[in-house]
Write an enzyme that holds these catalytic residues in place. Sequence first.
Site, PDB file in Angstrom:
ATOM      1  N   LYS A   1      -9.338  -2.629  -6.757  1.00  0.00           N
ATOM      2  CA  LYS A   1      -9.768  -1.276  -7.123  1.00  0.00           C
ATOM      3  C   LYS A   1      -8.571  -0.351  -7.298  1.00  0.00           C
ATOM      4  O   LYS A   1      -8.625   0.593  -8.056  1.00  0.00           O
ATOM      5  CB  LYS A   1     -10.800  -0.705  -6.166  1.00  0.00           C
ATOM      6  CG  LYS A   1     -10.438  -0.758  -4.726  1.00  0.00           C
ATOM      7  CD  LYS A   1     -11.651  -0.335  -3.901  1.00  0.00           C
ATOM      8  CE  LYS A   1     -11.574  -0.822  -2.482  1.00  0.00           C
ATOM      9  NZ  LYS A   1     -11.633  -2.276  -2.301  1.00  0.00           N
ATOM     10  N   LYS A  43      -4.026  -9.209 -10.608  1.00  0.00           N
ATOM     11  CA  LYS A  43      -5.053  -9.424  -9.589  1.00  0.00           C
ATOM     12  C   LYS A  43      -6.109  -8.328  -9.688  1.00  0.00           C
ATOM     13  O   LYS A  43      -5.760  -7.151  -9.868  1.00  0.00           O
ATOM     14  CB  LYS A  43      -4.385  -9.367  -8.203  1.00  0.00           C
ATOM     15  CG  LYS A  43      -5.366  -9.535  -7.072  1.00  0.00           C
ATOM     16  CD  LYS A  43      -4.832  -9.039  -5.749  1.00  0.00           C
ATOM     17  CE  LYS A  43      -6.002  -8.740  -4.854  1.00  0.00           C
ATOM     18  NZ  LYS A  43      -5.906  -8.000  -3.711  1.00  0.00           N
ATOM     19  N   LYS A  72       0.830  -1.206   0.000  1.00  0.00           N
ATOM     20  CA  LYS A  72       0.000   0.000   0.000  1.00  0.00           C
ATOM     21  C   LYS A  72       0.862   1.252   0.000  1.00  0.00           C
ATOM     22  O   LYS A  72       0.576   2.212  -0.714  1.00  0.00           O
ATOM     23  CB  LYS A  72      -0.962  -0.003   1.183  1.00  0.00           C
ATOM     24  CG  LYS A  72      -2.116  -0.969   0.981  1.00  0.00           C
ATOM     25  CD  LYS A  72      -3.104  -0.908   2.122  1.00  0.00           C
ATOM     26  CE  LYS A  72      -4.273  -1.857   1.855  1.00  0.00           C
ATOM     27  NZ  LYS A  72      -5.152  -2.009   2.999  1.00  0.00           N
TER      28      LYS A  72
HETATM   29  P1  ADP Z   1      -9.086  -4.302  -3.275  1.00  0.00           P
HETATM   30  O1  ADP Z   1      -7.833  -5.069  -3.647  1.00  0.00           O
HETATM   31  O2  ADP Z   1      -9.958  -4.076  -4.456  1.00  0.00           O
HETATM   32  O3  ADP Z   1      -8.780  -3.046  -2.520  1.00  0.00           O
HETATM   33  P2  ADP Z   1      -9.833  -5.347  -0.726  1.00  0.00           P
HETATM   34  O4  ADP Z   1      -8.391  -5.345  -0.331  1.00  0.00           O
HETATM   35  O5  ADP Z   1     -10.747  -4.346  -0.122  1.00  0.00           O
HETATM   36  O6  ADP Z   1      -9.910  -5.254  -2.316  1.00  0.00           O
HETATM   37  O7  ADP Z   1     -10.380  -6.812  -0.477  1.00  0.00           O
HETATM   38  C1  ADP Z   1     -11.568  -7.140   0.196  1.00  0.00           C
HETATM   39  C2  ADP Z   1     -11.737  -8.638   0.302  1.00  0.00           C
HETATM   40  O8  ADP Z   1     -11.871  -9.213  -1.007  1.00  0.00           O
HETATM   41  C3  ADP Z   1     -10.550  -9.366   0.939  1.00  0.00           C
HETATM   42  O9  ADP Z   1     -11.014 -10.468   1.694  1.00  0.00           O
HETATM   43  C4  ADP Z   1      -9.743  -9.823  -0.239  1.00  0.00           C
HETATM   44  O10 ADP Z   1      -8.974 -10.939   0.041  1.00  0.00           O
HETATM   45  C5  ADP Z   1     -10.817 -10.122  -1.265  1.00  0.00           C
HETATM   46  N1  ADP Z   1     -10.308  -9.853  -2.613  1.00  0.00           N
HETATM   47  C6  ADP Z   1     -10.034  -8.651  -3.152  1.00  0.00           C
HETATM   48  N2  ADP Z   1      -9.585  -8.753  -4.408  1.00  0.00           N
HETATM   49  C7  ADP Z   1      -9.554 -10.082  -4.681  1.00  0.00           C
HETATM   50  C8  ADP Z   1      -9.200 -10.845  -5.833  1.00  0.00           C
HETATM   51  N3  ADP Z   1      -8.787 -10.278  -6.948  1.00  0.00           N
HETATM   52  N4  ADP Z   1      -9.311 -12.180  -5.761  1.00  0.00           N
HETATM   53  C9  ADP Z   1      -9.753 -12.784  -4.627  1.00  0.00           C
HETATM   54  N5  ADP Z   1     -10.125 -12.124  -3.521  1.00  0.00           N
HETATM   55  C10 ADP Z   1     -10.029 -10.787  -3.531  1.00  0.00           C
END
Ligand code: ADP
Length: 321
Positions: free
Chosen positions: A193, A190, A110
Site C-alpha cells: 500500500k 512488490k 519505513k
Molecule cells: P503493505 O506492504 O501493503 O503495507 P503489510 O506490511 O501490512 O503490507 O503486510 C501484511 C502481510 O501481508 C504480511 O504478512 C506481509 O508479509 C504480507 N504481504 C504484504 N505485501 C505482500 C506482497 N506483495 N507479497 C507477499 N506478501 C505480502
Amino acid sequence: MRILSGLQPTGRLHLGNYFGMMKPALALQHEGEAYYFIADYHSLTVIQNAAELRDNVTNLAIDFLACGLDPEKAVFFRQSDVPEHTELAWILSCVCPMPMLENCHSYKDKAARGIIPSAGLFTYPVLMAADILIYDSDIVPVGKDQKQHVEVCRDLAVKLNLIFGEGLLKVPQSRIREETAVVPGLDGQKMSKSYGNTLGLFEEEKALKKKIMGIKTDSTGVEEPKETEGNTILQFYKLMAGADEVAAMEADFRKGGIGYGELKKRLLEKTWAYFAEAREKRAQIVAQKGYVEDVLQAGAAKARAVARKTMDRVRAAVGLK
Ligand code: ADP
Ligand code: TRP
C-alpha cells in the site's frame, strides 16, 4: 500445533496480503489451533487518527471473516483487547540487544519512506515477538518481508530462556509459501500500500477495471508473440487461475494475434470471479449488526486466558512476583 499470525489494520486488504499471508493462514486453520489477530497496537506506529484506526480494524475484521476465517475454528481477536502483549514486550525489550533491532530492514525501509522513526517503530519487532511468544506458538505464517522479525522473535525466546530457565518460552518457526512469497504490484515492484500499486480484494468493479486495464505493458504489437517471463498480467493470472487456464493463457502470449487489452480483460474477469464468494459473504456480514464485535470479543476472552497464563509463568520466572 498452535499457529499464530497477525495483520496490521493500516489500509484495505490487497492481493499481496491475501496470497502472501491470508490464504496460507486460512488454510492452516484446519491443521491446528489457529490464533489470528488484528495488530492495532502495531498500527499506531503509522496511523495516528482514532477514527481511521477504528474504521480500519472493523474493515479488516470483516475482510478476514469474508475470506473464510472460521471463528468456530480459529481464535480471532483484536491485539489491544489482550494488553498482556505489551507487558511481555517490555520484558523482552530488557534482554534485546539494540544492534538486533538496528539490523531490521523494515525499520530502515519505513523510516526511508517517511514514516516517523519513533521508538515504537524501532522496537516494533519486540512487540511482534511478544505477540507470538505469549501464545506458545509453533508456526507463524507470514510473507517473506516478515521473516526477519520471526528470526528476532526466535532469538529473543532463546535469550530469555537462557537467562531465566530453559523451556520458559517456546521457540517458534516461520512458514513462508515460497511460490507466492512476494506478490508483484501493478508496476512490477512488490505490491504494497505504501507504493500505491495495489489491487484490492474488495474494490468496486469499475476501480478494478481501471487498474487492470492500466497495467503498463511493452510495445509488442497485437499480432506479435509476447514475452511471458516477468509479465505482470500473467503473474497475477497465475495466482488465481487453474493450471489448464494458465497453460492456455501462456500459449496465447506465445502465438501472438491477441493484444494486451484482450489479455487484461481475461485477467479482470478472473479476478472478479475469484473473489465473488468473498464479496457476497462480506455483504452478509456487514448486514449482521454486532456480529463482528461479538466474534472479536469472544476471541479476545479465549486469547486473554492463554496470555495471562504465560504472563504468570514469565512474571514468576523473572522475579516480578
Ligand atoms: P503493505 O506492504 O501493503 O503495507 P503489510 O506490511 O501490512 O503490507 O503486510 C501484511 C502481510 O501481508 C504480511 O504478512 C506481509 O508479509 C504480507 N504481504 C504484504 N505485501 C505482500 C506482497 N506483495 N507479497 C507477499 N506478501 C505480502
Ligand atoms: N508485523 C506484521 C506485519 O506488518 C504483523 C504482525 C504483528 C504479526 N504481530 C505479528 C505477524 C505476529 C505475525 C505474527 O505484517
